[in-house]
Design an enzyme around this catalytic site. Structure first.
Site, PDB file in Angstrom:
ATOM      1  N   LEU A 155       0.905  -1.151   0.000  1.00 30.04           N
ATOM      2  CA  LEU A 155       0.000   0.000   0.000  1.00 30.04           C
ATOM      3  C   LEU A 155       0.945   1.202   0.000  1.00 30.04           C
ATOM      4  O   LEU A 155       1.523   1.538   1.026  1.00 30.04           O
ATOM      5  CB  LEU A 155      -0.906  -0.001   1.240  1.00 30.04           C
ATOM      6  N   PRO A 156       1.162   1.817  -1.151  1.00 27.41           N
ATOM      7  CA  PRO A 156       2.297   2.725  -1.364  1.00 27.41           C
ATOM      8  C   PRO A 156       2.206   4.083  -0.666  1.00 27.41           C
ATOM      9  O   PRO A 156       2.095   5.134  -1.290  1.00 27.41           O
ATOM     10  CB  PRO A 156       2.321   2.874  -2.886  1.00 27.41           C
ATOM     11  N   CYS A 157       2.342   4.071   0.655  1.00 26.67           N
ATOM     12  CA  CYS A 157       2.297   5.311   1.428  1.00 26.67           C
ATOM     13  C   CYS A 157       3.509   6.192   1.156  1.00 26.67           C
ATOM     14  O   CYS A 157       3.467   7.398   1.411  1.00 26.67           O
ATOM     15  CB  CYS A 157       2.159   5.005   2.912  1.00 26.67           C
ATOM     16  N   HIS A 158       4.584   5.630   0.590  1.00 27.41           N
ATOM     17  CA  HIS A 158       5.756   6.446   0.257  1.00 27.41           C
ATOM     18  C   HIS A 158       5.433   7.471  -0.826  1.00 27.41           C
ATOM     19  O   HIS A 158       6.164   8.444  -0.979  1.00 27.41           O
ATOM     20  CB  HIS A 158       6.929   5.551  -0.177  1.00 27.41           C
ATOM     21  N   ARG A 159       4.340   7.309  -1.548  1.00 26.39           N
ATOM     22  CA  ARG A 159       3.951   8.238  -2.610  1.00 26.39           C
ATOM     23  C   ARG A 159       3.269   9.486  -2.069  1.00 26.39           C
ATOM     24  O   ARG A 159       2.978  10.407  -2.827  1.00 26.39           O
ATOM     25  CB  ARG A 159       3.048   7.525  -3.618  1.00 26.39           C
TER      26      ARG A 159
END
Length: 191
Positions: A157-161
């Site tokens: 779940l790409p929270c780094h984006r």
């Protein structure tokens, strides 16, 4: 489409990303832990039933549980498949994940995580803009940030984006250097 379950049943992301297997909302609550080697450092993966429940870097937050086993050829197929897809992603050969997820949290966190799953590879979005996508005003940016920070499935779940409204890196459970490396990977400047 990647999906994740909650105590209320299976949830779907706001927009399709990659197909995934069907989840069983009644999957066992017990988590089985596995250690993974990774291009950005060692990780721990938690498997709940037939879905991934946790993915985090072992040198951040709680680290690896003492009961975590080393990932090897005898690991369950899902652990081996997750390790393969994560390696492909970190090598720049994969953009989407095709894995069953079981991220558990509050109803609000679930809404935020569904929206995270809809972020495209290489896309960057501010916390206030993410709140807007959820139909909330910008005053909810901090609450959205807390839910993003509670994401149990880093990378998947790409929270780094999610970045500050000024483009600055803001918090990442894997550390600021990893967040920068992931953003550079997705922009084509690393890999």
């Amino acid at each position: 489409m990647t999906s994740f379950a909650s105590p209320q049943g299976a949830l779907r992301p706001a927009a399709p990303i990659a197909p995934a297997g069907r989840l069983r909302p009644d999957a066992a609550a017990e988590i089985h832990w596995w250690r993974l080697a990774g291009r950005l450092g060692p990780m721990v993966l938690g498997l709940r039933g037939e879905a991934l429940a946790v993915l985090r870097f072992t040198d951040c937050a709680a680290g690896a549980p003492a009961a975590a086993r080393e990932m090897d050829a005898a690991a369950p197929w899902l652990v081996r498949e997750a390790a393969r897809q994560i390696d492909e992603y970190l090598a720049g050969r994969r953009r989407d994940f095709d894995l069953p997820l079981d991220a558990r949290g509050s109803a609000f966190a679930q809404r935020v995580w569904r929206e995270l799953s809809a972020l495209r590879y290489g896309e960057r979005l501010g916390y206030a803009a993410l709140a807007g996508r959820l139909g909330l005003d910008t005053g909810h940016a901090r609450a959205v940030g807390r839910a993003v920070g509670a994401n149990p499935l880093l990378l998947l779940l790409p929270c780094h984006r999610v970045v500050g409204s000024d483009g600055a890196l803001r918090g990442y459970a894997g550390g600021a250097a990893r967040k920068l490396a992931l953003l550079e990977l997705e922009s084509g400047r690393l890999g």
